[in-house]
Design a protein around this motif. Structure first.
Motif, PDB file in Angstrom:
ATOM      1  N   ALA A  56       0.820  -1.216   0.000  1.00 13.74           N
ATOM      2  CA  ALA A  56       0.000   0.000   0.000  1.00 13.74           C
ATOM      3  C   ALA A  56       0.853   1.265   0.000  1.00 13.74           C
ATOM      4  O   ALA A  56       0.412   2.310  -0.474  1.00 13.74           O
ATOM      5  N   GLY A  57       2.069   1.189   0.502  1.00 13.12           N
ATOM      6  CA  GLY A  57       2.966   2.331   0.502  1.00 13.12           C
ATOM      7  C   GLY A  57       4.138   2.109   1.427  1.00 13.12           C
ATOM      8  O   GLY A  57       3.954   1.811   2.605  1.00 13.12           O
ATOM      9  N   GLU A 128       6.325   4.671  -2.090  1.00 14.02           N
ATOM     10  CA  GLU A 128       6.262   3.871  -3.314  1.00 14.02           C
ATOM     11  C   GLU A 128       5.243   2.764  -3.069  1.00 14.02           C
ATOM     12  O   GLU A 128       5.138   2.256  -1.964  1.00 14.02           O
ATOM     13  N   ARG A 129       4.504   2.406  -4.091  1.00 13.37           N
ATOM     14  CA  ARG A 129       3.527   1.318  -3.967  1.00 13.37           C
ATOM     15  C   ARG A 129       3.986   0.149  -4.825  1.00 13.37           C
ATOM     16  O   ARG A 129       4.726   0.312  -5.791  1.00 13.37           O
ATOM     17  N   SER A 130       3.530  -1.032  -4.463  1.00 10.73           N
ATOM     18  CA  SER A 130       3.862  -2.219  -5.239  1.00 10.73           C
ATOM     19  C   SER A 130       2.709  -3.203  -5.180  1.00 10.73           C
ATOM     20  O   SER A 130       1.839  -3.105  -4.324  1.00 10.73           O
TER      21      SER A 130
END
Length: 136
Positions: A56-57, A128-130
């Motif tokens: 989510a971040g 950053e999201r993944s």
């Protein structure tokens, strides 16, 4: 007399030792950001909150490794002497301290990034999201 002065301040020599020692155990979001953005990263940054929260971040460049999953076999993949910097959600979360305990029990150098995600965002830094990893 206020609650502040009700207990006397420590002598300066003890205050100096205390505050200098803090830097052996902690770093802050600004110093981590500086190392990441200038290419001077000489540590592994661990996000210890869990994969869903990581996806989510997270701090760019952080490795997803929940504190409960810090075990010797996983940490053996890193060179001897690697410094690990751990963070969790923020000051209201003790996950980073739990991770630091696990790493220290394994004999690994560790510092806690004070403030965690909350501190990172308070400094104005982005996350950053993944994608979540596929279920096994």
């Amino acid at each position: 007399m206020s609650f502040v002065t009700e207990t006397a301040a420590a002598p300066s020599r003890l205050a100096l030792a205390h505050f200098e020692a803090q830097f052996r155990f902690e770093t802050d979001c600004w110093d981590v950001h500086d190392a990441l953005s200038t290419g001077k990263q000489d540590f592994v940054l661990l996000d210890v909150r869990g994969s869903e929260k990581y996806a989510a971040g997270h701090v760019p460049g952080a490795v997803d490794l929940a504190h409960r999953k810090i075990i010797g076999s996983k940490m053996a993949a890193y060179p001897d002497g690697t410094l690990f910097v751990v963070y969790c959600a923020g000051p209201h979360c003790n996950g980073a301290a739990r991770a630091a305990i696990r790493l220290a029990r394994l004999g690994l150098p560790v510092k806690l990034m004070t403030g965690g995600i909350t501190g990172w965002l308070d400094e104005g830094f982005s996350l950053e999201r993944s994608a979540l990893p596929a279920a096994a």
